[in-house]
Design a protein around this motif. Structure first.
Motif: not given
Length: 450
Positions: A50-57, A258-261, A279-282
């Motif tokens: 989920l966190i990986t998908l949120s960073c990609l999006l 929402l995916l990150l949460a 860190l993924g978002f950054a």
């Protein structure tokens, strides 16, 4: 089993574990596998996905907001491109193109020669007629210089800035059609080639030259002249990407959050998951910044050198994507701040010592204030009782400020984070712990004085 046997068995088990640890062997299982372990692994995998998908999006989210709000909205687009009318490189490009079209429409050499011949036929002495013929070249150069100066002055004037804004207001619909894959208007894309029609600009410049007293501008015909801005296969691909991002609009950032949460919620260690997600978002914003840099190089290499200079092309590209750069920097700064908050709230030695130092420092200041007679009284006790709620409200308030801010920049993010941190310090300072109650012995009531 007697108590002595139980103690002996436990000692043997401890000795066995110590021996296995010294030998580097994993401890022997004392029972069947715990099914909760498999559940924890599943939660970790789900959280990572989920966190990986949120960073990609997140990479596409900032671009989607820019496409839907910045490029598609006429007022914001005009606000963006208005400074280009005052950019020296862009002014020079427009001035050169307009001047070239005027020279192509008016044969100054033929007009000058015809005029001088007519004068020579008025019975002038042969020597004077010869001198007039020798002046033909300088006269042409002088007229060309005059025209170029007039066009340069017009393009650099405040009146042209207004003309530029109004021309872009008309052309914005054509730009959107171009990005949507539709043809027509001042801009068009055919065979992977982007062209700009100069006819509207030349017509308005002609009107202003005539009004300024340059009568020869009346001879400029209606010009249907186009210049190539880009010729590349990326044009068609950019149209498809624009349509996708413009359709997603603000929904893509919401899905990413929402995916990150969800990833943080299902994680075994939520603080660590939030740290990794931030860190993924950054990192996603860093990748987007690199992508924009490469896109700028690609765009400038695709520009025809004979049509537009690299300086003008660079100014145009930088102006169009400036708010995209502001957004990715703001999101990156916010992600780093969240990552730092997650780290310093953790159990590491540095984080624990930092929190203890801050808490002791604030407590020391509060103690000195109370010694000086500054006591928060019942308000301090209420603040201490509701401290968690007040801290959550401060963080949520900062998040709302950044959400509702139309174009947050890095400075806006940093100032907002500093204000939230200051509120946290004030809450910690005002929160006065309740005084310790009387010591009870065995739960029988207050202890008697010695």
């Amino acid at each position: 089993m007697s108590e002595t046997d139980e103690v002996r068995r436990l000692r043997e088990r401890v000795a066995q574990l110590e021996h296995e640890r010294a030998a580097g062997e994993p401890p022997a299982a004392s029972g069947p596998p715990d099914p909760r372990g498999r559940g924890m692994i599943g939660r970790s995998i789900a959280s990572a996905v989920l966190i990986t998908l949120s960073c990609l999006l997140a990479f596409l989210s900032v671009t989607a907001v820019w496409a839907s709000r910045q490029v598609s909205d006429t007022d914001r687009y005009l606000e963006t491109v208005a400074p280009l009318g005052r950019d020296p490189a862009v002014q020079k490009t427009i001035s050169d193109a307009v001047t070239s079209e005027i020279f192509a429409a008016i044969d100054l050499r033929a007009i000058t020669t015809e005029t001088l011949d007519a004068i020579a036929q008025q019975g002038l002495p042969p020597r004077v007629a010869a001198n007039l013929e020798a002046l033909s070249g300088p006269l042409v150069n002088g007229i060309q210089g005059f025209i170029r100066t007039q066009v340069d002055n017009l393009v650099a004037s405040p009146q042209f800035a207004t003309l530029w804004t109004e021309a872009n207001r008309t052309a914005h619909a054509s730009l959107v059609k171009l990005l949507e894959g539709n043809q027509g208007g001042a801009l068009s894309a055919q065979n992977d080639t982007v062209t700009l029609n100069l006819a509207p600009i030349i017509a308005q410049v002609k009107e202003r030259l005539v009004a300024a007293g340059f009568g020869l501008a009346d001879r400029i015909p209606v010009v249907d002249k186009s210049i190539v801005l880009m010729q590349s296969e990326a044009v068609t691909k950019a149209q498809g990407l624009y349509r996708l991002l413009n359709t997603l609009g603000v929904w893509l950032p919401l899905i990413a959050l929402l995916l990150l949460a969800a990833g943080v919620f299902v994680a075994r260690n939520r603080r660590r998951a939030l740290l990794m997600g931030a860190l993924g978002f950054a990192g996603a914003m860093l990748v987007l910044g690199v992508a924009l840099t490469l896109a700028r190089v690609f765009y400038l290499n695709a520009l025809p050198a004979e049509v537009i200079s690299r300086d003008a092309g660079g100014s145009i590209f930088d102006t169009i994507v400036q708010y995209l750069r502001y957004s990715l920097r703001a999101v990156g700064a916010l992600a780093l701040i969240v990552a730092l908050a997650a780290f310093f709230s953790g159990p590491s030695t540095g984080a624990v010592r930092t929190r203890a130092a801050l808490k002791n420092g604030i407590g020391s200041v509060r103690g000195k204030s109370e010694s000086a007679g500054l006591n928060t009284g019942s308000f301090g006790a209420w603040t201490y009782l509701h401290k968690r709620l007040l801290l959550i409200a401060s963080v949520v308030g900062g998040a709302l400020v950044l959400t509702l801010w139309s174009r947050p920049t890095v400075s806006v993010v940093v100032v907002t984070a500093a204000v939230v941190l200051l509120l946290v310090a004030v809450i910690e300072f005002l929160g006065r712990p309740p005084a310790a109650g009387p010591v009870r012995v065995g739960g029988a009531g207050p202890s008697a004085p010695a």
